[in-house]
Write a protein that holds these residues in place. Structure first.
Motif, PDB file in Angstrom:
ATOM      1  N   LEU A   1     -10.708   6.591  -6.170  1.00 51.18           N
ATOM      2  CA  LEU A   1     -11.715   6.323  -5.156  1.00 51.18           C
ATOM      3  C   LEU A   1     -12.908   5.603  -5.771  1.00 51.18           C
ATOM      4  CD1 LEU A   1     -12.568   6.820  -2.173  1.00 51.18           C
ATOM      5  CD2 LEU A   1     -13.769   8.859  -3.012  1.00 51.18           C
TER       6      LEU A   1
ATOM      7  N   GLN B   1      -0.670   2.867 -12.255  1.00 53.49           N
ATOM      8  CA  GLN B   1      -1.507   4.056 -12.141  1.00 53.49           C
ATOM      9  C   GLN B   1      -1.659   4.454 -10.685  1.00 53.49           C
ATOM     10  OE1 GLN B   1      -5.192   4.121 -14.322  1.00 53.49           O
ATOM     11  NE2 GLN B   1      -4.370   2.897 -16.010  1.00 53.49           N
ATOM     12  N   GLY B   2      -2.242   5.634 -10.469  1.00 48.96           N
ATOM     13  CA  GLY B   2      -2.537   6.080  -9.121  1.00 48.96           C
ATOM     14  C   GLY B   2      -3.783   5.401  -8.588  1.00 48.96           C
ATOM     15  N   LEU B   3      -4.183   5.810  -7.386  1.00 51.06           N
ATOM     16  CA  LEU B   3      -5.370   5.242  -6.768  1.00 51.06           C
ATOM     17  C   LEU B   3      -6.600   6.045  -7.160  1.00 51.06           C
ATOM     18  CD1 LEU B   3      -2.994   4.168  -4.972  1.00 51.06           C
ATOM     19  CD2 LEU B   3      -4.641   4.102  -3.109  1.00 51.06           C
TER      20      LEU B   3
ATOM     21  N   LYS C   1      -4.092  11.765   8.219  1.00 53.13           N
ATOM     22  CA  LYS C   1      -3.586  10.442   7.887  1.00 53.13           C
ATOM     23  C   LYS C   1      -4.709   9.506   7.479  1.00 53.13           C
ATOM     24  CE  LYS C   1       0.544  10.556  10.751  1.00 53.13           C
ATOM     25  NZ  LYS C   1       1.364   9.823  11.748  1.00 53.13           N
ATOM     26  N   THR C   2      -4.483   8.820   6.381  1.00 53.01           N
ATOM     27  CA  THR C   2      -5.355   7.737   5.950  1.00 53.01           C
ATOM     28  C   THR C   2      -4.584   6.442   6.121  1.00 53.01           C
ATOM     29  OG1 THR C   2      -6.567   9.091   4.357  1.00 53.01           O
ATOM     30  CG2 THR C   2      -6.560   6.714   3.983  1.00 53.01           C
TER      31      THR C   2
ATOM     32  N   TYR D   1     -10.375   2.112  -2.472  1.00 51.54           N
ATOM     33  CA  TYR D   1      -9.687   2.650  -3.637  1.00 51.54           C
ATOM     34  C   TYR D   1      -9.324   1.488  -4.558  1.00 51.54           C
ATOM     35  CZ  TYR D   1      -8.822   7.172  -1.299  1.00 51.54           C
ATOM     36  OH  TYR D   1      -8.951   8.396  -0.681  1.00 51.54           O
TER      37      TYR D   1
ATOM     38  N   PHE E   1      -7.695  -1.354  -2.362  1.00 48.14           N
ATOM     39  CA  PHE E   1      -7.259  -0.981  -1.027  1.00 48.14           C
ATOM     40  C   PHE E   1      -8.445  -0.453  -0.220  1.00 48.14           C
ATOM     41  CE2 PHE E   1      -2.752  -1.415  -1.470  1.00 48.14           C
ATOM     42  CZ  PHE E   1      -2.462  -1.129  -2.791  1.00 48.14           C
TER      43      PHE E   1
ATOM     44  N   PHE F   1      -4.130   2.692   5.182  1.00 54.25           N
ATOM     45  CA  PHE F   1      -4.484   1.762   4.113  1.00 54.25           C
ATOM     46  C   PHE F   1      -4.294   0.321   4.568  1.00 54.25           C
ATOM     47  CE2 PHE F   1      -5.107   4.469   0.439  1.00 54.25           C
ATOM     48  CZ  PHE F   1      -4.453   5.638   0.782  1.00 54.25           C
ATOM     49  N   GLY F   2      -5.181  -0.542   4.085  1.00 55.38           N
ATOM     50  CA  GLY F   2      -4.954  -1.959   4.237  1.00 55.38           C
ATOM     51  C   GLY F   2      -3.858  -2.424   3.289  1.00 55.38           C
ATOM     52  N   ALA F   3      -3.487  -3.679   3.417  1.00 50.36           N
ATOM     53  CA  ALA F   3      -2.377  -4.227   2.626  1.00 50.36           C
ATOM     54  C   ALA F   3      -2.735  -4.416   1.162  1.00 50.36           C
ATOM     55  CB  ALA F   3      -1.907  -5.539   3.222  1.00 50.36           C
TER      56      ALA F   3
ATOM     57  N   GLY G   1      -2.757  11.430  -8.056  1.00 55.01           N
ATOM     58  CA  GLY G   1      -2.186  11.525  -9.391  1.00 55.01           C
ATOM     59  C   GLY G   1      -1.758  10.145  -9.874  1.00 55.01           C
ATOM     60  N   PRO G   2      -1.292  10.056 -11.130  1.00 54.07           N
ATOM     61  CA  PRO G   2      -0.912   8.762 -11.704  1.00 54.07           C
ATOM     62  C   PRO G   2       0.428   8.252 -11.193  1.00 54.07           C
ATOM     63  CG  PRO G   2      -0.545  10.497 -13.285  1.00 54.07           C
ATOM     64  CD  PRO G   2      -1.215  11.134 -12.124  1.00 54.07           C
TER      65      PRO G   2
ATOM     66  N   SER H   1      -9.938   6.652   7.855  1.00 51.13           N
ATOM     67  CA  SER H   1      -9.439   7.884   8.461  1.00 51.13           C
ATOM     68  C   SER H   1     -10.500   8.360   9.432  1.00 51.13           C
ATOM     69  CB  SER H   1      -9.121   8.946   7.418  1.00 51.13           C
ATOM     70  OG  SER H   1     -10.306   9.461   6.851  1.00 51.13           O
TER      71      SER H   1
ATOM     72  N   LEU I   1       3.572   8.817  -5.395  1.00 51.67           N
ATOM     73  CA  LEU I   1       2.228   9.302  -5.649  1.00 51.67           C
ATOM     74  C   LEU I   1       1.994  10.625  -4.953  1.00 51.67           C
ATOM     75  CD1 LEU I   1       0.347   5.948  -5.040  1.00 51.67           C
ATOM     76  CD2 LEU I   1       0.560   7.074  -7.243  1.00 51.67           C
TER      77      LEU I   1
ATOM     78  N   PHE J   1     -13.047   3.999   3.194  1.00 52.45           N
ATOM     79  CA  PHE J   1     -12.886   4.177   1.753  1.00 52.45           C
ATOM     80  C   PHE J   1     -12.476   2.865   1.103  1.00 52.45           C
ATOM     81  CE2 PHE J   1     -12.695   8.804   2.190  1.00 52.45           C
ATOM     82  CZ  PHE J   1     -12.184   8.965   3.464  1.00 52.45           C
TER      83      PHE J   1
ATOM     84  N   GLN K   1      -6.588   0.449  -7.774  1.00 55.06           N
ATOM     85  CA  GLN K   1      -5.357   0.845  -8.474  1.00 55.06           C
ATOM     86  C   GLN K   1      -5.098  -0.125  -9.618  1.00 55.06           C
ATOM     87  OE1 GLN K   1      -1.648   0.730  -6.224  1.00 55.06           O
ATOM     88  NE2 GLN K   1      -0.882   2.493  -7.371  1.00 55.06           N
TER      89      GLN K   1
ATOM     90  N   PRO L   1       0.833  -1.207   0.000  1.00 54.16           N
ATOM     91  CA  PRO L   1       0.000   0.000   0.000  1.00 54.16           C
ATOM     92  C   PRO L   1       0.865   1.253   0.000  1.00 54.16           C
ATOM     93  CG  PRO L   1       0.073  -0.949   2.189  1.00 54.16           C
ATOM     94  CD  PRO L   1       0.787  -1.908   1.289  1.00 54.16           C
TER      95      PRO L   1
END
Lengths: 115, 114
Positions: free
Chosen positions: B46, B42-44, B101-102, B36, B90, B104-106, A107-108, B94, A90, B34, B38, A42
């Protein structure tokens, strides 16, 4: 515009180089973030800026230097990196509200390889 | 402290089958939750979020999740998998104690078989 842009998409650098990653958003968000993501893991939070001031530094080595020149831009300056710093970097942004709802727009990413 | 546990690092389903990705959270205060997605390199993005109110949350691409406080769960489902759903997912949390801070899971990698 609901997009966060990052440049460059890919970056290869040597351990003695100095380079910068750039991030831009035009959503009016006043919080901006840098994350590092290794393969199959992550995202790990590195830095958070709120109203252009550094709010969180997650004990990141000094070879990473963030900068927030204005409310739309976020930079990450890189110097004397190590091969283990190779990762996807990121950028994200979010609103700053009293409820601390932290819906982030990502962002990407920039794929960084350190040789 | 807040934490997120995603059960199963890999899930494989056939195209057209039900997708179920599991997420359990720990939080001493009402959380914001949340999901997400991916895609490779690429990015994440939502998929959906839970803040307050209705516990069944609908997101993009036909996904939905149900907040179950009694089970501290926020599982992600989709009735019929499509090949384009293959990605990393993911779960994240939060809330008031986390500030910016968010957590995230693994992550869970979803494979979709033709």
């Amino acid at each position: 515009d609901t997009e966060v842009t990052q440049t460059p998409k890919h970056l290869v650098m040597g351990m003695t180089n100095k380079k910068s990653l750039k991030c831009e958003q035009h959503m009016g968000h006043r919080a901006m973030y840098w994350y590092k993501q290794k393969a199959k893991k992550p995202p790990e939070l590195m830095f958070v800026y709120s109203y252009e001031k550094l709010s969180i530094n997650e004990s990141v080595p000094s070879r990473f230097s963030p900068e927030c020149p204005n409310s739309s831009l976020l930079n990450l300056h890189l110097h004397a990196l190590q091969p283990e710093d190779s990762a996807l970097y990121l950028c994200a942004s979010s609103q700053v509200t009293s409820s601390t709802l932290n819906e982030q727009f990502f962002g990407p990413g920039t794929r960084l390889t350190v040789l | 402290a807040q934490s997120v546990t995603q059960l199963g690092s890999h899930v494989s389903v056939s195209e057209g089958a039900l997708v179920l990705l599991r997420c359990n959270y720990s939080s001493s205060v009402p959380p914001y939750l949340f999901w997400y997605v991916q895609y490779p390199n690429q990015g994440l993005q939502l998929l959906l979020k839970y803040t307050t109110g209705a516990t069944l949350v609908k997101g993009i691409n036909g996904f939905e999740a149900e907040f179950k406080k009694s089970e501290t769960s926020f599982h992600l489902t989709k009735p019929s998998a499509h090949m384009s759903d293959a990605a990393e997912y993911f779960c994240a949390v939060s809330g008031p104690t986390g500030g910016f801070k968010t957590i995230f899971g693994a992550g869970t990698r979803l494979f979709v078989k033709a």
